[in-house]
Design a protein around this motif. Sequence first.
Motif, PDB file in Angstrom:
ATOM      1  N   THR A  20      -3.060  -3.832   4.349  1.00 34.38           N
ATOM      2  CA  THR A  20      -3.906  -4.973   4.437  1.00 34.38           C
ATOM      3  C   THR A  20      -3.245  -6.209   3.697  1.00 34.38           C
ATOM      4  OG1 THR A  20      -5.642  -3.354   4.755  1.00 34.38           O
ATOM      5  CG2 THR A  20      -6.336  -5.687   4.031  1.00 34.38           C
ATOM      6  N   ALA A  21      -2.890  -5.834   2.675  1.00 36.23           N
ATOM      7  CA  ALA A  21      -2.239  -7.137   1.988  1.00 36.23           C
ATOM      8  C   ALA A  21      -1.029  -7.901   2.424  1.00 36.23           C
ATOM      9  CB  ALA A  21      -1.847  -6.328   0.324  1.00 36.23           C
ATOM     10  N   GLN A  22      -0.454  -7.115   3.321  1.00 35.79           N
ATOM     11  CA  GLN A  22       0.862  -7.748   3.977  1.00 35.79           C
ATOM     12  C   GLN A  22       0.376  -8.524   5.103  1.00 35.79           C
ATOM     13  OE1 GLN A  22       3.480  -4.689   5.767  1.00 35.79           O
ATOM     14  NE2 GLN A  22       5.134  -6.044   5.617  1.00 35.79           N
ATOM     15  N   MET A  23      -0.831  -8.060   5.969  1.00 36.17           N
ATOM     16  CA  MET A  23      -1.543  -8.630   6.955  1.00 36.17           C
ATOM     17  C   MET A  23      -2.041 -10.142   6.333  1.00 36.17           C
ATOM     18  SD  MET A  23      -4.809  -9.257   8.096  1.00 36.17           S
ATOM     19  CE  MET A  23      -5.713  -7.568   7.816  1.00 36.17           C
ATOM     20  N   LEU A  24      -2.566 -10.041   5.462  1.00 31.01           N
ATOM     21  CA  LEU A  24      -3.557 -11.189   4.588  1.00 31.01           C
ATOM     22  C   LEU A  24      -2.219 -11.976   4.305  1.00 31.01           C
ATOM     23  CD1 LEU A  24      -6.485  -9.570   2.897  1.00 31.01           C
ATOM     24  CD2 LEU A  24      -6.435 -10.797   5.166  1.00 31.01           C
ATOM     25  N   ARG A  25      -1.278 -11.585   3.733  1.00 28.05           N
ATOM     26  CA  ARG A  25      -0.164 -12.590   3.299  1.00 28.05           C
ATOM     27  C   ARG A  25       0.284 -13.350   4.513  1.00 28.05           C
ATOM     28  NH1 ARG A  25       1.869  -8.155   0.333  1.00 28.05           N
ATOM     29  NH2 ARG A  25       1.153  -8.177  -1.846  1.00 28.05           N
ATOM     30  N   ALA A  26       0.556 -12.894   5.586  1.00 25.05           N
ATOM     31  CA  ALA A  26       1.110 -13.312   6.731  1.00 25.05           C
ATOM     32  C   ALA A  26       0.212 -14.085   7.443  1.00 25.05           C
ATOM     33  CB  ALA A  26       1.547 -12.427   7.769  1.00 25.05           C
ATOM     34  N   LEU A  27      -0.919 -14.118   7.463  1.00 29.36           N
ATOM     35  CA  LEU A  27      -2.020 -14.996   7.959  1.00 29.36           C
ATOM     36  C   LEU A  27      -2.719 -16.218   7.336  1.00 29.36           C
ATOM     37  CD1 LEU A  27      -4.545 -12.476   9.910  1.00 29.36           C
ATOM     38  CD2 LEU A  27      -2.840 -13.868  10.990  1.00 29.36           C
ATOM     39  N   PHE A  28      -2.898 -15.737   6.122  1.00 26.58           N
ATOM     40  CA  PHE A  28      -3.264 -16.769   5.169  1.00 26.58           C
ATOM     41  C   PHE A  28      -2.359 -17.272   3.890  1.00 26.58           C
ATOM     42  CE2 PHE A  28      -6.807 -14.385   6.963  1.00 26.58           C
ATOM     43  CZ  PHE A  28      -7.039 -15.288   7.954  1.00 26.58           C
ATOM     44  N   GLU A  34       1.658  -8.668  -6.016  1.00 25.63           N
ATOM     45  CA  GLU A  34       2.976  -7.610  -5.619  1.00 25.63           C
ATOM     46  C   GLU A  34       2.769  -6.253  -6.300  1.00 25.63           C
ATOM     47  OE1 GLU A  34       4.571  -7.493  -2.865  1.00 25.63           O
ATOM     48  OE2 GLU A  34       4.824  -9.814  -2.334  1.00 25.63           O
ATOM     49  N   SER A  35       2.442  -6.318  -7.669  1.00 29.58           N
ATOM     50  CA  SER A  35       2.635  -5.288  -8.533  1.00 29.58           C
ATOM     51  C   SER A  35       1.114  -5.039  -9.061  1.00 29.58           C
ATOM     52  CB  SER A  35       3.555  -5.347  -9.766  1.00 29.58           C
ATOM     53  OG  SER A  35       3.207  -6.500 -10.367  1.00 29.58           O
ATOM     54  N   GLY A  36       1.015  -3.667  -9.822  1.00 33.25           N
ATOM     55  CA  GLY A  36      -0.281  -3.522 -10.306  1.00 33.25           C
ATOM     56  C   GLY A  36      -1.010  -2.491  -9.514  1.00 33.25           C
ATOM     57  N   GLU A  37      -2.306  -2.210  -9.879  1.00 37.63           N
ATOM     58  CA  GLU A  37      -3.179  -1.306  -9.158  1.00 37.63           C
ATOM     59  C   GLU A  37      -3.730  -2.110  -7.974  1.00 37.63           C
ATOM     60  OE1 GLU A  37      -6.986   1.611 -10.008  1.00 37.63           O
ATOM     61  OE2 GLU A  37      -6.713   0.000 -11.215  1.00 37.63           O
ATOM     62  N   ALA A  38      -3.817  -1.399  -6.837  1.00 37.18           N
ATOM     63  CA  ALA A  38      -4.775  -1.873  -5.709  1.00 37.18           C
ATOM     64  C   ALA A  38      -5.805  -0.828  -5.235  1.00 37.18           C
ATOM     65  CB  ALA A  38      -3.850  -1.928  -4.679  1.00 37.18           C
ATOM     66  N   ARG A  39      -6.932  -1.108  -5.285  1.00 39.59           N
ATOM     67  CA  ARG A  39      -8.008  -0.119  -5.227  1.00 39.59           C
ATOM     68  C   ARG A  39      -9.075  -0.532  -4.413  1.00 39.59           C
ATOM     69  NH1 ARG A  39     -12.370  -0.947  -8.803  1.00 39.59           N
ATOM     70  NH2 ARG A  39     -11.787  -2.535 -10.493  1.00 39.59           N
ATOM     71  N   LEU A  40     -10.046   0.404  -3.857  1.00 43.12           N
ATOM     72  CA  LEU A  40     -11.079  -0.033  -3.082  1.00 43.12           C
ATOM     73  C   LEU A  40     -12.187  -0.146  -4.104  1.00 43.12           C
ATOM     74  CD1 LEU A  40     -12.021   0.074  -0.043  1.00 43.12           C
ATOM     75  CD2 LEU A  40     -13.098   2.398  -0.471  1.00 43.12           C
ATOM     76  N   GLU A  63      -4.099  -6.580 -11.621  1.00 42.94           N
ATOM     77  CA  GLU A  63      -4.673  -5.750 -12.874  1.00 42.94           C
ATOM     78  C   GLU A  63      -4.741  -6.994 -14.023  1.00 42.94           C
ATOM     79  OE1 GLU A  63      -2.633  -2.520 -13.971  1.00 42.94           O
ATOM     80  OE2 GLU A  63      -0.524  -3.289 -14.125  1.00 42.94           O
ATOM     81  N   ASN A  64      -5.352  -6.632 -15.027  1.00 47.41           N
ATOM     82  CA  ASN A  64      -5.748  -7.673 -16.039  1.00 47.41           C
ATOM     83  C   ASN A  64      -5.833  -9.180 -15.677  1.00 47.41           C
ATOM     84  OD1 ASN A  64      -5.067  -5.431 -17.861  1.00 47.41           O
ATOM     85  ND2 ASN A  64      -3.068  -5.833 -17.837  1.00 47.41           N
ATOM     86  N   GLU A  65      -5.097 -10.100 -16.055  1.00 47.09           N
ATOM     87  CA  GLU A  65      -5.339 -11.386 -15.568  1.00 47.09           C
ATOM     88  C   GLU A  65      -4.603 -11.831 -14.123  1.00 47.09           C
ATOM     89  OE1 GLU A  65      -1.783 -11.777 -18.124  1.00 47.09           O
ATOM     90  OE2 GLU A  65      -3.421 -10.303 -17.969  1.00 47.09           O
ATOM     91  N   HIS A  66      -4.080 -11.022 -13.634  1.00 52.18           N
ATOM     92  CA  HIS A  66      -3.373 -11.150 -12.306  1.00 52.18           C
ATOM     93  C   HIS A  66      -3.997 -10.338 -11.314  1.00 52.18           C
ATOM     94  CE1 HIS A  66      -0.277 -13.140 -14.384  1.00 52.18           C
ATOM     95  NE2 HIS A  66       0.045 -12.101 -15.083  1.00 52.18           N
ATOM     96  N   LYS A  67      -5.354 -10.591 -10.975  1.00 49.34           N
ATOM     97  CA  LYS A  67      -6.105  -9.891 -10.116  1.00 49.34           C
ATOM     98  C   LYS A  67      -6.613 -10.696  -9.089  1.00 49.34           C
ATOM     99  CE  LYS A  67      -9.530  -8.213 -12.872  1.00 49.34           C
ATOM    100  NZ  LYS A  67     -10.509  -7.246 -13.038  1.00 49.34           N
TER     101      LYS A  67
END
Length: 296
Positions: A20-28, A34-40, A63-67
Amino acid sequence: MVTQQHEGLTKITTLNFGHTAQMLRALFDLPIPESGEARLASPELSEAAPSVCRADGALLYGENEHKLGIITETQRGRDDEKMYSWLEYIANFRAREKCPTCLVVICPDRNIARWAAKPIETGHPGLTLTPLVIGPDNTPVITDVAEALSNIGLAIVSAVTKSDDPLFRDILGTLDKALNELDRQLAGQYGRYIAVSLTGIAQKEWGRLMAMQTYPYQGEYAESLLAEGEAKGAAKGEAKGEAKGEAKLLLKLLELRGFAVSEEIRARVNGCEDTAQLEAWFQRAYSAGSTEELFD
């Protein structure tokens, strides 16, 4: 009313965070970490007891300030109330997670996509929300397997939004081959959600591809359908409930394969309480050339 198509698209966007992240980067060109946790994240965005504020899906990257928060909505019809609730979703999610938040709306219908993409004026100077819309006009036609594999998330949403494109059979055939290169279980889940996200001729074409069972993942798809029917039956705690769940899935599979399901056939399937017989029909439905052959 929430439909199977609605739920299928929502599941596609929340099934694999990386895709999903890859798709959204490509479209918008979204600045998703790129790093850190990804969660629902919880799509429950209510802040006050009197009202319920719930998005279709919510993802949290980094995570942290990079969310970065992503709220996903599936829109198959016009709903002017969304002009107010979408603003509420963003404000509540941003306040809860303490991070920037984006709204992504998936619209398979071209006219609905244009409606959803209109800027929403809040009334406050300089504060305007323009939803990020995924629709037929901004998704590419992908008919190359290598290209589909390079961004499988984009290939999937493109296939769903291009269901009325003249090349939709080539698009679906390419996606089918690309899914075969993924993990079998993940591809099987994608296959199921794509099936319910599509409509009309495109849905029947996808059902035909799944019925061919050329690739191992298509077997995973079939097994997941059968397991779903068994789960529904088990939840009811009785054999009759299990048979009813399997009968519903069998009829759905016949429709996906493009068979004309008469009232006589529907009555015969729904009236069968023998789960072994329903399973046999279900397995035969993948290769049968006609409904007569199915019951022979």
